[in-house]
Design a protein around this motif. Structure first.
Motif, mmCIF file in Angstrom:
data_model
loop_
_atom_site.group_PDB
_atom_site.id
_atom_site.type_symbol
_atom_site.label_atom_id
_atom_site.label_comp_id
_atom_site.label_asym_id
_atom_site.label_seq_id
_atom_site.Cartn_x
_atom_site.Cartn_y
_atom_site.Cartn_z
ATOM 1 N N ASP A 1 0.839 -1.195 0.000
ATOM 2 C CA ASP A 1 0.000 0.000 0.000
ATOM 3 C C ASP A 1 0.875 1.247 0.000
ATOM 4 N N SER A 2 0.249 2.427 0.073
ATOM 5 C CA SER A 2 0.987 3.684 -0.017
ATOM 6 C C SER A 2 1.958 3.867 1.147
ATOM 7 N N GLY A 3 1.690 3.189 2.266
ATOM 8 C CA GLY A 3 2.579 3.297 3.412
ATOM 9 C C GLY A 3 3.695 2.282 3.418
ATOM 10 N N GLY A 4 3.724 1.408 2.416
ATOM 11 C CA GLY A 4 4.780 0.416 2.307
ATOM 12 C C GLY A 4 4.450 -0.924 2.934
ATOM 13 N N ALA A 5 3.280 -1.039 3.581
ATOM 14 C CA ALA A 5 2.899 -2.321 4.182
ATOM 15 C C ALA A 5 2.340 -3.256 3.113
ATOM 16 N N VAL A 6 2.430 -4.556 3.375
ATOM 17 C CA VAL A 6 1.897 -5.534 2.427
ATOM 18 C C VAL A 6 0.388 -5.371 2.320
ATOM 19 N N ALA A 7 -0.079 -5.183 1.092
ATOM 20 C CA ALA A 7 -1.517 -5.007 0.869
ATOM 21 C C ALA A 7 -2.177 -6.335 0.528
ATOM 22 N N ARG A 8 -1.552 -7.113 -0.340
ATOM 23 C CA ARG A 8 -2.122 -8.406 -0.699
ATOM 24 C C ARG A 8 -1.097 -9.256 -1.443
ATOM 25 N N VAL A 9 -1.236 -10.558 -1.240
ATOM 26 C CA VAL A 9 -0.478 -11.525 -2.018
ATOM 27 C C VAL A 9 -1.367 -11.952 -3.176
ATOM 28 N N SER A 10 -0.858 -11.913 -4.390
ATOM 29 C CA SER A 10 -1.674 -12.314 -5.536
ATOM 30 C C SER A 10 -2.008 -13.797 -5.449
ATOM 31 N N GLY A 11 -3.105 -14.176 -6.095
ATOM 32 C CA GLY A 11 -3.481 -15.588 -6.130
ATOM 33 C C GLY A 11 -4.357 -16.002 -4.964
ATOM 34 N N PRO A 12 -4.566 -17.308 -4.814
ATOM 35 C CA PRO A 12 -5.464 -17.828 -3.779
ATOM 36 C C PRO A 12 -4.972 -17.498 -2.367
#
Length: 201
Positions: A149-160
């Protein structure tokens, strides 16, 4: 006469609507549920990778067939590399070419729900060297992109979604890079084995 020819040429180019665009996915993208590799931890995702980079995609075009005579075709994405987080081969490029399955015939597809890689959006990419296109890379699987995300934190892992999704949720960029670097060190010491076909699910 030259004006008519020019108009016809323009109409001919404009009329090629059956040629899919590579810049962004169309509204209707079909998800293909294939038996691709899935990973449960950052350790095993890293171990399966030849290269892990933080990069920003800047362009995309239609690529080659996934294999000769195949109905599946790659989308070739070029990205500017901001940081090489891990490399098993000493790769130090400034740009990386990534291949992702994007079309079955003229129909846009996604593999196991992984969205097309967006241009101008930085992400962490977990890649393996392409056997068919020297110098290019393919994703280790549908989980081979981790958006932030804009703050550098993990937003999502692609896939299932699985335990990898849960363990990385909200992880900072510093935390993610530290975990990948430590996993890479364990691979080099022979303490972590690569599983290109994924972890048992």
């Amino acid at each position: 006469m030259s004006v008519v020819i020019a108009l016809l040429a323009l109409l001919g180019v404009a009329g090629c609507s059956d040629v899919p665009s590579a810049e962004a996915p169309p509204d209707d993208v079909r998800t293909l549920e294939v038996d691709g590799p899935l990973y449960n931890t950052l350790d095993t995702l890293t171990a399966a990778s030849h290269l892990v980079v933080l990069a920003t995609p800047v362009s995309a075009r239609q690529g080659d067939e996934v294999s000769p005579g195949d109905d599946l075709r790659f989308r070739e994405v070029t990205a500017n590399v901001e940081k090489v987080v891990y490399s098993s081969t000493g790769w130090t490029g400034k740009q990386v070419i990534m291949l992702e399955e994007a079309w079955a015939g003229d129909e846009a597809i996604s593999i196991q729900g992984r969205p097309w890689t967006a241009l101008q959006q930085s992400a962490y990419f977990f890649l393996r060297s392409s056997a068919s296109q020297p110098g290019a890379f393919i994703f280790v699987g549908s989980q081979g992109r981790i958006d932030s995300d804009s703050g550098g934190a993990v937003a999502r892992v692609s896939g299932p979604k699985n335990s990898l999704t849960e363990s990385t949720s909200g992880l900072s960029a510093t935390g993610l890079e530290k975990a990948v670097t430590q996993a890479g060190d364990r691979v080099r010491r022979g303490e972590l084995t690569a599983h290109p076909m994924g972890d048992p699910q």
